[in-house]
Design an enzyme around this catalytic site. Structure first.
Site, PDB file in Angstrom:
ATOM      1  CG  HIS A 476       2.836   9.714 -26.013  1.00  0.00           C
ATOM      2  ND1 HIS A 476       1.849   9.217 -27.020  1.00  0.00           N
ATOM      3  CD2 HIS A 476       3.608   8.749 -25.960  1.00  0.00           C
ATOM      4  CE1 HIS A 476       2.157   7.997 -27.298  1.00  0.00           C
ATOM      5  NE2 HIS A 476       3.137   7.628 -26.698  1.00  0.00           N
ATOM      6  NE  ARG A 619       4.007 -23.210 -16.870  1.00  0.00           N
ATOM      7  CZ  ARG A 619       3.644 -22.639 -16.053  1.00  0.00           C
ATOM      8  NH1 ARG A 619       4.182 -22.935 -14.676  1.00  0.00           N
ATOM      9  NH2 ARG A 619       2.694 -21.488 -15.792  1.00  0.00           N
ATOM     10  CD  GLU A 713       4.590 -26.471 -10.888  1.00  0.00           C
ATOM     11  OE1 GLU A 713       4.153 -25.325 -10.546  1.00  0.00           O
ATOM     12  OE2 GLU A 713       4.121 -27.010 -12.138  1.00  0.00           O
ATOM     13  CG  ASN A 736       4.603 -19.030  -7.544  1.00  0.00           C
ATOM     14  OD1 ASN A 736       5.497 -18.262  -6.741  1.00  0.00           O
ATOM     15  ND2 ASN A 736       4.611 -18.653  -8.865  1.00  0.00           N
ATOM     16  CG  ASP A 737       1.307 -24.480  -8.349  1.00  0.00           C
ATOM     17  OD1 ASP A 737       0.258 -24.096  -7.779  1.00  0.00           O
ATOM     18  OD2 ASP A 737       1.503 -24.302  -9.670  1.00  0.00           O
ATOM     19  NE  ARG A 747      -0.154 -19.875  -7.642  1.00  0.00           N
ATOM     20  CZ  ARG A 747       0.559 -20.226  -8.503  1.00  0.00           C
ATOM     21  NH1 ARG A 747       0.891 -21.581  -8.709  1.00  0.00           N
ATOM     22  NH2 ARG A 747       0.826 -19.276  -9.203  1.00  0.00           N
ATOM     23  CB  CYS A 784      10.781 -20.623 -12.831  1.00  0.00           C
ATOM     24  SG  CYS A 784       9.750 -22.121 -12.799  1.00  0.00           S
TER      25      CYS A 784
END
Ligand code: PEP
Ligand code: MG
Length: 854
Positions: A476, A619, A713, A736-737, A747, A784
């Site tokens: 730690h 979103r 997308e 991504n999409d 994907r 994004c």
């Protein structure tokens, strides 16, 4: 069900696992078994079996019994950092062994002086086995019966039927992240990863280079032989695969409990021109180094970086406690006063280190525990001293916490050990720290071990480096030192005690070395290097919070993607100018019932507060496809990724969407949030959501409008962005999409993963179309998706007209620094050329030629 008795692999003092000075072993996270503090230097096989793997640092190996139990034999604590030094392996992976065969021999003096402890563990690490009959709390001879293992389902060797059934559901997810911890997936981080993977019903696999491992097996993960800078691909199947991949990616990214080596991509070098001083035996450390006597001490890298300064000795003398007290009337108030002093110190510490206030708050909570105080007072009333009573109570409690199978409790046990020391020091009348509050500037503190509480009192800029004789690179305190940016080397051995107060020293956290009385020229060059680095770092820090402008003045906004409330403050520190994508489904993924409107509002408000007035793009729920929600059963679909996803679910379940909209509308101040809708294919979908927003706004009596954006997308949305722009206030491209749908490549499908590149010219052409469409209504276009975090994509996206990037927080500072070097005319030229290529590879070559530093 079979049983087998394992023989002691070492001679020495046998002890329960709970006494091991390593929380991961102590609380059974790695496996079940026992430990031995060895008096011999040879590790022998506890059974007949097969050597599954010898760790590349040769400090650990695993033997599989004929019945399938996987027995991990781990020599010492924090020995992985020795990188094989002092260990000789006598067996190889796959070799058959008999009980008593020599597996590894080790140099007891070297390992003993450099590791945190020589205590060695024998644990069964795969599921389906139980262990009992541990022969502990006694001297044991190698070969003596040590413990019995029962079972034999071999649950870890192959996916369980439940995992297979889950995998059958067809949902897969995958993500690749760099491993940023100095010693790779050794036992402790492997155990942390396994704990997360086991919570997932489907399969979880980690791929590294050309190897793969079941993420639910500590041995398999250790067997990957990962090193700092490796890229790990997390692949999961079954319901919730995306969530588990994201959460494991987050864990790996944050170091799995080990300190993260910032900016590291390759293993740290460990070479030196000076002959190292051999660590001496405990009793013979030699006289203090004489002035001008150059000496090099080798330790283990904990926090990288270099420091030049003056040695400040803070070796802690152990506090001896008398058992008998002076009576309860005296001892009880003494203990209460000491506790009060420590609590006051913790409050001050929390104020000095607000980013780590949670650690000190946790300490305060422990001290407030009535059971702890009651137990200590009972001892005092039985005639014991306050010191004795407190020490005993704290140790009993720490052991109990360490034994619980909850990883958070390990931290609590370590905290309690720290508190044991702090209260004892307070009882002795001294300040509750090793005295780092009074450091002169440029101090390189040398101590046997530093505790988190010591670091809390450090005035800014005084502590240049830390060298610990003991300690591990994962404690730690090391995590706090890393947060303070103080280069740290641990496990220097007791030779560190020979360094006189005031000696000039160079602490090299990149090599794990301490150079005492270095030559003048070396002092000078290291000083220059340290100053240059500090200046660069300072510069980056200074600018990371500023608005991002390109070299020609063009404004590009860099936002953060968030999925958890706790990510928000860190994102701001990294320089996020707002949140460009809050994946709200991640906030509620683990739930069995829909979150109430108020629960949603609370989370959004907390994030908005943490962003301190910066914009927050929320979103709406993006469920379905690879992100199922257990409380929202959707019909079984042949092709879920082409089915009920994103806004389609929201329009089908309007009450769910309306509740979310209301929660967003309630966030204060009113102008801070924007609503973004996923998977829009047609303007009518966004229009339907806008109607809901307006109706809910009217019901709530909210006068202020709220911006409503569409995610681009679905390829159709990119193609008709001019039509969608007519009803949207802004557009944000989910690469991504978009890439998945444009390239017709799932994907989550590993077979097409290598070709699934958002820099494919087909994707880039659609991005250009989307930007052009948005321009007809002067709408802002953000990105994004994952490519916003890819530095190679940044100049292309900007060249295509994107003005906002929402990236993963960890890359924001670098991304902003890079964007500041870019010129729009170069970005446009390269983007234009990229549109005319045949493949993503060609695009990447173009970018690499234009910006060779990438
Ligand atoms: C995207 O698709 O690029 C996106 C940002 O959304 P998600 O990754 O959450 O599907
Ligand atoms: Mg998406």
């Amino acid at each position: 069900m079979t049983s087998i008795t394992l023989a002691a692999p070492l001679a020495g003092w046998a002890m329960p696992l709970t006494e091991v000075p390593d929380p991961a072993f102590a609380q059974g996270l790695v496996g079940t078994g026992m430990a031995i503090d060895p008096t011999v230097n040879e590790l022998r096989s506890p059974c007949d079996g097969t050597v599954l793997s010898v760790h590349r640092a040769r400090h650990a190996c695993t033997v599989r019994t004929a019945g399938g139990a996987e027995v991990l034999l781990h020599l010492g604590v924090d020995t992985v950092g020795l990188n094989g030094e002092g260990f000789t392996a006598h067996v190889q992976d796959g070799q058959s062994v008999k009980t008593g065969d020599r597996l590894i021999s080790f140099d007891m003096d070297l390992v003993g002086s450099r590791a945190q402890s020589l205590v060695s563990m024998m644990v069964v690490v795969n599921d389906g086995y139980t262990v009992d009959g541990q022969s502990v709390n006694r001297e044991i001879a190698a070969g003596d019966p040590a413990m019995t293992v029962h079972g034999g389902s071999g649950a870890d060797a192959a996916p369980t039927p439940a995992a297979e059934a889950a995998a059958e559901s067809g949902e897969t997810a995958e993500r690749t992240v760099p491993l940023r911890i100095a010693h790779g997936l050794h036992a402790r981080p492997a155990a942390a990863l396994v704990a997360a993977a086991k919570a997932h019903p489907g399969t979880v696999t980690i791929l590294c280079r050309d190897r793969s491992a079941n993420a639910k097996s500590v041995v398999a993960l250790m067997g990957l032989g990962t090193v700092l800078g490796d890229r790990l691909t997390i692949r999961a199947t079954g319901p919730g695969a995306q969530g588990v991949v994201e959460s494991i990616a987050g864990l790996i990214d944050s170091g799995l409990g080990d300190p993260v080596v910032e900016g590291a991509a390759t293993p740290a070098a460990s070479t030196s021109a000076v002959t190292p001083v051999q660590p001496a035996a405990e009793e013979d450390i030699g006289p203090p180094f004489a002035s001008g006597e150059e000496a090099l001490l080798k330790g283990t890298i904990a926090v990288p970086g270099q420091a030049v300064g003056t040695a400040v000795r803070r070796f802690r003398r152990s506090v001896r406690v008398a058992e008998q007290g002076a009576g309860a009337q005296i001892e009880e108030p003494r203990l209460r006063q000491a506790l009060d002093r420590v609590v006051a110190g913790l409050t001050q510490s929390a104020q000095r280190m607000p980013d780590h206030a949670a650690i000190f708050q946790a300490h305060r909570e422990l001290l407030d525990d009535p059971e702890l105080l009651d137990a200590a007072l009972a001892d005092i009333r039985a005639g014991k001293s306050a010191e004795w009573a407190w020490q005993r109570t704290a140790r009993v409690q720490a052991d109990a916490l360490a034994a619980l199978a909850d990883p958070r409790m390990a931290e609590r046990a370590a905290d309690l050990r720290d508190l044991e020391q702090q209260v004892l020091t307070a009882l002795s009348g001294k300040e509750p720290s090793v005295g780092l509050a009074d450091l002169p500037a440029g101090s390189i503190v040398l101590a046997d071990e530093i505790l988190p509480s010591d670091l809390a009192g450090v005035p800014a800029g005084r502590l240049a480096g830390i060298g610990m004789a003991h300690g591990g690179p994962t404690s730690h305190a090391v995590i706090l030192a890393a947060a303070l940016g103080v280069p740290t080397v641990v496990a220097l051995g007791r030779q560190a005690e020979r360094v006189p107060d005031g000696a000039p020293v160079v602490l090299d956290g990149n090599r794990g070395e301490l150079l005492v009385f270095p030559p003048e020229d070396m002092l000078a060059t290291t000083r220059t290097a340290v100053a240059a680095r500090a200046a660069r770092r300072e510069e980056n820090r200074r600018t990371s919070r500023e608005d991002c402008r390109m070299a020609d003045g063009t404004r590009i906004e860099v936002f953060a993607n968030l999925g958890r409330v706790s990510d928000a403050p860190g994102a701001v520190v990294e320089g996020a100018e707002g949140c460009g994508l809050l994946r709200t489904e991640f906030l509620f993924l683990e739930r069995q019932s829909a979150p109430t409107e108020d629960e949603q509002y609370q989370q959004y408000q907390q994030i908005a507060d943490a962003l301190e007035g910066r914009p927050l793009v929320i979103r709406t729920l993006d469920v379905g496809g690879d992100k199922p929600l257990s409380y929202l059963p959707l019909p079984k679909e042949e092709n879920p990724v082409l089915g009920l996803r994103g806004v389609r679910v929201g329009l089908r379940e309007p009450e769910l969407l309306r509740a979310q909209i209301r929660a967003i509308l309630l966030v204060k101040p009113a102008g801070i949030c924007r609503i973004m809708v996923p998977m829009i294919a047609s303007p009518s979908e966004l229009q339907a959501v806008r109607t809901m927003v307006d109706e809910e706004r009217a019901k709530l009596g909210r006068a202020e409008p709220i911006e409503l954006g569409a995610m681009i997308e679905v390829p159709a949305a990119a193609l008709i962005a001019d039509r969608i722009g007519a009803v949207a206030d802004f557009l944000s491209i989910g690469t991504n999409d978009l890439t998945q749908y444009v390239l017709a490549m799932d994907r989550g499908n590993p077979h097409v993963a290598a070709q699934l590149d958002a820099l494919h010219p087909g994707v880039l052409r659609l991005i250009r179309l989307a930007v052009m469409g948005a321009k007809t209504h002067e709408r802002v276009v953000a990105v994004c998706g994952g490519s916003a975090s890819d530095p190679m994509a940044a100049p292309l996206l900007i060249g295509l007209g994107v003005t906002e990037l929402s990236a993963t927080p960890a890359v924001i500072a670098d991304l902003k620094a890079f964007i500041r070097t870019l010129r729009m005319e170069d970005c446009r030229r390269v983007a234009e050329a990229a549109l005319g290529t045949d493949s993503a590879d060609e695009v990447r070559r173009l970018v690499a030629e234009a910006w060779p530093g990438l």
